[in-house]
Design a protein around this motif. Structure first.
Motif, PDB file in Angstrom:
ATOM      1  N   ILE A 196      -9.715  -3.618 -48.111  1.00 37.59           N
ATOM      2  CA  ILE A 196      -9.046  -4.921 -46.992  1.00 37.59           C
ATOM      3  C   ILE A 196      -8.531  -5.927 -48.005  1.00 37.59           C
ATOM      4  N   ASN A 197      -9.676  -6.205 -48.184  1.00 34.29           N
ATOM      5  CA  ASN A 197      -9.519  -7.914 -48.883  1.00 34.29           C
ATOM      6  C   ASN A 197      -8.238  -7.853 -49.936  1.00 34.29           C
ATOM      7  N   ILE A 198      -7.555  -7.155 -51.032  1.00 33.63           N
ATOM      8  CA  ILE A 198      -6.352  -7.203 -50.713  1.00 33.63           C
ATOM      9  C   ILE A 198      -5.004  -6.936 -50.192  1.00 33.63           C
ATOM     10  N   GLU A 199      -5.255  -6.042 -48.691  1.00 32.90           N
ATOM     11  CA  GLU A 199      -3.828  -6.060 -47.823  1.00 32.90           C
ATOM     12  C   GLU A 199      -4.525  -6.863 -46.830  1.00 32.90           C
ATOM     13  N   GLN A 200      -5.420  -8.010 -47.029  1.00 27.24           N
ATOM     14  CA  GLN A 200      -5.571  -8.825 -46.374  1.00 27.24           C
ATOM     15  C   GLN A 200      -5.087 -10.312 -46.878  1.00 27.24           C
ATOM     16  N   GLN A 201      -5.316 -10.387 -47.635  1.00 33.44           N
ATOM     17  CA  GLN A 201      -4.461 -10.874 -49.107  1.00 33.44           C
ATOM     18  C   GLN A 201      -3.463 -11.359 -49.514  1.00 33.44           C
ATOM     19  N   ALA A 202      -2.320 -10.401 -49.625  1.00 33.31           N
ATOM     20  CA  ALA A 202      -1.313  -9.547 -48.724  1.00 33.31           C
ATOM     21  C   ALA A 202      -0.497 -10.477 -47.858  1.00 33.31           C
ATOM     22  N   PHE A 203      -1.331  -9.875 -47.044  1.00 31.49           N
ATOM     23  CA  PHE A 203      -0.742 -10.393 -45.349  1.00 31.49           C
ATOM     24  C   PHE A 203      -0.732 -12.598 -45.358  1.00 31.49           C
ATOM     25  N   ASP A 210       6.027  -4.269 -44.178  1.00 35.43           N
ATOM     26  CA  ASP A 210       5.976  -2.389 -44.032  1.00 35.43           C
ATOM     27  C   ASP A 210       5.061  -2.021 -45.185  1.00 35.43           C
ATOM     28  N   ALA A 211       5.315  -2.902 -46.690  1.00 37.29           N
ATOM     29  CA  ALA A 211       5.231  -2.398 -47.819  1.00 37.29           C
ATOM     30  C   ALA A 211       3.089  -2.440 -47.569  1.00 37.29           C
ATOM     31  N   ILE A 212       3.218  -3.358 -46.510  1.00 40.42           N
ATOM     32  CA  ILE A 212       1.095  -3.144 -46.980  1.00 40.42           C
ATOM     33  C   ILE A 212       1.225  -2.333 -45.398  1.00 40.42           C
ATOM     34  N   ILE A 213       1.600  -2.629 -44.489  1.00 36.85           N
ATOM     35  CA  ILE A 213       1.464  -0.878 -43.505  1.00 36.85           C
ATOM     36  C   ILE A 213       1.401   0.690 -44.199  1.00 36.85           C
ATOM     37  N   ALA A 214       2.538   0.433 -44.844  1.00 35.91           N
ATOM     38  CA  ALA A 214       2.576   2.022 -46.334  1.00 35.91           C
ATOM     39  C   ALA A 214       1.235   2.243 -46.807  1.00 35.91           C
ATOM     40  N   ARG A 215       1.300   0.466 -47.469  1.00 39.51           N
ATOM     41  CA  ARG A 215       0.173   0.890 -48.092  1.00 39.51           C
ATOM     42  C   ARG A 215      -1.622   1.562 -47.690  1.00 39.51           C
ATOM     43  N   ASN A 216      -1.598   0.093 -46.285  1.00 32.82           N
ATOM     44  CA  ASN A 216      -2.695   0.870 -44.736  1.00 32.82           C
ATOM     45  C   ASN A 216      -2.723   2.288 -45.061  1.00 32.82           C
ATOM     46  N   LYS A 217      -1.806   2.724 -44.326  1.00 35.70           N
ATOM     47  CA  LYS A 217      -1.631   4.332 -44.052  1.00 35.70           C
ATOM     48  C   LYS A 217      -2.257   4.946 -44.714  1.00 35.70           C
ATOM     49  N   ASP A 218      -1.128   5.063 -45.929  1.00 36.19           N
ATOM     50  CA  ASP A 218      -2.044   5.883 -47.064  1.00 36.19           C
ATOM     51  C   ASP A 218      -3.077   5.915 -47.589  1.00 36.19           C
ATOM     52  N   TYR A 219      -3.728   4.086 -47.489  1.00 38.97           N
ATOM     53  CA  TYR A 219      -5.342   4.175 -48.218  1.00 38.97           C
ATOM     54  C   TYR A 219      -6.260   4.566 -47.001  1.00 38.97           C
ATOM     55  N   PHE A 220      -5.834   4.538 -45.564  1.00 37.17           N
ATOM     56  CA  PHE A 220      -6.631   4.668 -44.734  1.00 37.17           C
ATOM     57  C   PHE A 220      -6.679   6.158 -43.869  1.00 37.17           C
ATOM     58  N   VAL A 221      -5.664   6.631 -43.367  1.00 40.29           N
ATOM     59  CA  VAL A 221      -4.925   7.514 -42.760  1.00 40.29           C
ATOM     60  C   VAL A 221      -4.706   8.767 -43.904  1.00 40.29           C
ATOM     61  N   ASN A 222      -3.926   8.785 -44.715  1.00 38.49           N
ATOM     62  CA  ASN A 222      -3.170   9.875 -46.070  1.00 38.49           C
ATOM     63  C   ASN A 222      -4.081  10.265 -46.362  1.00 38.49           C
ATOM     64  N   ARG A 223      -4.874   9.588 -47.062  1.00 32.16           N
ATOM     65  CA  ARG A 223      -5.703   9.843 -48.170  1.00 32.16           C
ATOM     66  C   ARG A 223      -7.163  10.944 -47.503  1.00 32.16           C
ATOM     67  N   GLY A 224      -7.617  10.521 -45.951  1.00 32.03           N
ATOM     68  CA  GLY A 224      -8.685  10.569 -45.651  1.00 32.03           C
ATOM     69  C   GLY A 224      -9.880   9.840 -45.582  1.00 32.03           C
ATOM     70  N   THR A 225      -9.517   9.022 -46.218  1.00 31.26           N
ATOM     71  CA  THR A 225     -11.200   8.344 -46.718  1.00 31.26           C
ATOM     72  C   THR A 225     -11.767   8.057 -45.634  1.00 31.26           C
ATOM     73  N   VAL A 226     -11.222   7.448 -44.358  1.00 31.36           N
ATOM     74  CA  VAL A 226     -12.307   7.265 -43.018  1.00 31.36           C
ATOM     75  C   VAL A 226     -12.619   8.309 -42.720  1.00 31.36           C
ATOM     76  N   LEU A 227     -12.250   9.307 -42.732  1.00 26.83           N
ATOM     77  CA  LEU A 227     -12.836  10.584 -42.447  1.00 26.83           C
ATOM     78  C   LEU A 227     -13.684  11.533 -43.332  1.00 26.83           C
ATOM     79  N   GLU A 228     -13.244  11.330 -44.399  1.00 26.02           N
ATOM     80  CA  GLU A 228     -14.804  10.952 -45.501  1.00 26.02           C
ATOM     81  C   GLU A 228     -16.195  10.703 -45.075  1.00 26.02           C
ATOM     82  N   VAL A 229     -15.757   9.302 -45.277  1.00 27.09           N
ATOM     83  CA  VAL A 229     -17.144   8.330 -44.791  1.00 27.09           C
ATOM     84  C   VAL A 229     -17.508   9.065 -44.070  1.00 27.09           C
TER      85      VAL A 229
END
Length: 284
Positions: A196-203, A210-229
Motif C-alpha cells: 500500500i505504501n509503495i503504491e501510495q507513494q507512487a500515486f 495505469d501502471a499503478i492500477i496494474a500493479r494493484n490488480k496483480d498484487y491484490f487480485v491476481n495473486r489472491g492475497t486478499v483471499l489468502e488472508v
C-alpha cells in the motif's frame, strides 16, 4: 530400592559360594562317621545319639542349601522387578519431560515444528502406563507391605501427570496451529501495508496511474492475497471455536480472532481507499 536388593543378592551369593566346600566337608564327616559305626558294630557301643546328631546336621545342611537357592531366586526376582519398574518409570518420566518442554515452547513459527509436535503427541504409547502398573504390581508382590507405599505413590503421580498432559495436548496443538496462522496473517498484513505504501507513494508522486492500477490488480487480485488472508482468518476462527469447546474458560484465542478481524478491517479499508483513489483519476 534395586541397589539395596542387588547388594543383598551379592552378599548372599558371596556367602553361599562356599557351599560346595562345606558340602565336601560334610561328606567327609559322613564317611568318617560311617566307618566309625562299622568299626564299633561288633562291640556293644550305643551310637544312637551320635547317629541322631549326624542326621540332624545333614538335615540342617540340606535345609539351608535348599533355602539359600530359594532365597537367591527370590532376590533375583526382586532385582528383576525393580529393574522393570524403574525402566517403565524412566520411559514415562522422559516422555512427560519432553512433553512439558514442547508445551512450554514459546517460539513456534514453522509448519514443520507444528507437525513434529503433532507426531510426538499422536505417537504416545498407551502401553507404557499399562506396563508401569503391571511392573508395579509385580514389584509389590516381592516387597513387604511396609515398603509398598512409595511404589503406589510413584504410579499414582505418573498416572495423574500422564492424564494431565494428554488432556492438555489437544489444546496445545490447537494453540500451535492458531499461532502459526496468526504468524502467517501478521506477515500478510506487513507485506500488504508495505505494498500500500509503495503504491501510495507512487500515486502521490503522480507516476503512471495505469501502471499503478496494474500493479494493484496483480498484487491484490491476481495473486489472491486478499483471499489468502481471509482463508487464514477463517482457519483461526475454526480453531478458536474448537478450542472454546474444549476450554470454555479460556477466551484468549477468541480475543485474538477479534483483534485480527479488526486489524484486517482497517487494512482492507486502506486497500479499498487506495483502489478508489486510483480509479478516480482518468487513465493517462
Amino acid at each position: 530400592g534395586k541397589d539395596a536388593v542387588q547388594s543383598q543378592l551379592d552378599k548372599h551369593r558371596t556367602f553361599f559360594s562356599r557351599t560346595l566346600y562345606y558340602k565336601s566337608m560334610l561328606d567327609t564327616k559322613n564317611k568318617v562317621f560311617r566307618n566309625i559305626i562299622k568299626s564299633v558294630e561288633a562291640g556293644n557301643v550305643d551310637t544312637n545319639e551320635a547317629s541322631v546328631k549326624m542326621q540332624q546336621l545333614n538335615e540342617r545342611f540340606n535345609y539351608v542349601c535348599q533355602n539359600s537357592q530359594l532365597w537367591e531366586q527370590k532376590l533375583q526376582e526382586a532385582v528383576r522387578c525393580w529393574h522393570n519398574f524403574r525402566e517403565c518409570e524412566r520411559v514415562i518420566s522422559d516422555w512427560l519431560l519432553k512433553a512439558e518442554q514442547l508445551i512450554s515452547e514459546k517460539h513456534i513459527d514453522t509448519k514443520e515444528t507444528v507437525e513434529s509436535h503433532k507426531v510426538f503427541f499422536e505417537r504416545v504409547n498407551e502401553r507404557w502406563i499399562h506396563d508401569l502398573v503391571q511392573t508395579a504390581q509385580d514389584l509389590r508382590s516381592c516387597l513387604p507391605s511396609d515398603q509398598q507405599k512409595p511404589i503406589v505413590n510413584s504410579v499414582e503421580r505418573l498416572q495423574a501427570k500422564w492424564r494431565e498432559v494428554l488432556s492438555f495436548a489437544p489444546l496445545h496443538l490447537m494453540r500451535l496451529e492458531f499461532r502459526l496462522d496468526e504468524t502467517t496473517f501478521n506477515q500478510y498484513i506487513k507485506d500488504i501495508e508495505k505494498e500500500i505504501n509503495i503504491e501510495q507513494q507512487a500515486f502521490n508522486k503522480q507516476e503512471n496511474v495505469d501502471a499503478i492500477i496494474a500493479r494493484n490488480k496483480d498484487y491484490f487480485v491476481n495473486r489472491g492475497t486478499v483471499l489468502e488472508v481471509e482463508h487464514c482468518i477463517q482457519n483461526m476462527k475454526k480453531i478458536a471455536e474448537s478450542y472454546s469447546q474444549w476450554q470454555p474458560s479460556d477466551s484468549s484465542l477468541n480475543d485474538a480472532v477479534s483483534s485480527v478481524e479488526h486489524q484486517w478491517e482497517t487494512v482492507a479499508q486502506r486497500v479499498e481507499h487506495l483502489r478508489q483513489q486510483l480509479h478516480q483519476i482518468p487513465a493517462q
